[in-house]
Design a protein around this motif. Structure first.
Motif, PDB file in Angstrom:
ATOM      1  N   ASN A  37     -39.018 -38.467  13.684  1.00  0.00           N
ATOM      2  CA  ASN A  37     -39.651 -39.580  14.395  1.00  0.00           C
ATOM      3  C   ASN A  37     -38.850 -39.972  15.623  1.00  0.00           C
ATOM      4  OD1 ASN A  37     -42.169 -40.931  13.764  1.00  0.00           O
ATOM      5  ND2 ASN A  37     -41.394 -41.084  11.672  1.00  0.00           N
ATOM      6  N   ARG A 177     -50.542 -38.943  12.711  1.00  0.00           N
ATOM      7  CA  ARG A 177     -49.835 -40.040  13.366  1.00  0.00           C
ATOM      8  C   ARG A 177     -50.536 -41.358  13.070  1.00  0.00           C
ATOM      9  NH1 ARG A 177     -45.783 -39.008  16.493  1.00  0.00           N
ATOM     10  NH2 ARG A 177     -45.876 -41.078  17.412  1.00  0.00           N
ATOM     11  N   ASN A 187     -44.900 -41.023  13.332  1.00  0.00           N
ATOM     12  CA  ASN A 187     -45.265 -39.788  12.641  1.00  0.00           C
ATOM     13  C   ASN A 187     -45.301 -40.023  11.127  1.00  0.00           C
ATOM     14  OD1 ASN A 187     -45.713 -37.135  11.900  1.00  0.00           O
ATOM     15  ND2 ASN A 187     -43.606 -36.482  12.263  1.00  0.00           N
TER      16      ASN A 187
END
Length: 214
Positions: A37, A177, A187
């Motif tokens: 992320n 997402r 994410n």
């Protein structure tokens, strides 16, 4: 020696000819899902609530059901779920821990081959898509659940140690997402590595048509 080699080639060609046509499959697996992320980490730092470094990911469970429609292709339905924790550092020197979970169904197809390199080894490649439910919550900030359209690509191999049972290793990339307000998108997919156990169901035996007089 020549007869032995000929026998091995005939056995391999027979296995390839039969393939997975008409076979059913149930696979149960568990493993770890790595969830990078980097974008969210950068946006959280800009917002003054940096992410406290930790394990980027968490456990994942999955169940897969397949049916061979040809010698090398099967239709598959996979159910999967996993979660991770994300901890933010707040301006008042406190922490806020979010629990991010993703659960859903993936539908698609799997290409596979039988007895590659040695008897019982079955590599495969699968492409799937389907809905995933994203849930991100913390004691202070409960986010609304979101239904996302996710895509996944899987590659793995099964070692079939008998006609009915096998063990498998798999790597699965999941593109999904969600949003963690008010910071940014996040994410909830990632890359999952799992170990599984597979049960195979053979097709019913073919019966010769009995026509009187023939």
């Amino acid at each position: 020696m020549r007869q032995l080699l000929l026998g091995v080639l005939l056995l391999s060609s027979t296995a390839f000819a039969e393939g997975i046509d008409g076979w059913g499959r149930i696979s149960l697996g568990a493993g770890f899902r790595w969830v990078p992320n980097w974008h969210f980490i950068g946006r959280a730092a800009q917002a003054g609530t940096p992410v406290i470094p930790g394990l980027s990911g968490g456990p994942q469970l999955q169940a897969s059901f397949g049916y061979g429609v040809s010698s090398a292709f099967e239709l598959s339905i996979d159910m999967l779920g996993g979660f991770e924790t994300i901890t933010l550092s707040l301006p008042d020197d406190q922490r806020e821990e979010y629990l991010s979970g993703a659960y859903g169904v993936q539908l698609g197809g799997r290409l596979t081959s039988t007895d590659v390199f040695f008897k019982g080894f079955m590599p495969y490649l699968a492409v799937q898509a389907g809905p995933i439910l994203s849930s991100i919550t913390s004691p202070r900030n409960t986010q609304p659940e979101r239904v996302l359209l996710a895509f996944s690509l899987s590659a793995g191999a099964t070692y079939r140690f008998s006609d009915r049972y096998g063990i498998s290793l798999e790597a699965r990339y999941i593109n999904a997402r969600s949003v963690l307000s008010p910071i940014s998108g996040i994410n909830v997919g990632g890359v999952a590595f799992s170990l599984g156990f597979t049960i195979f169901f053979p097709p019913p035996p073919k019966r010769d048509l009995d026509v009187p007089g023939f």
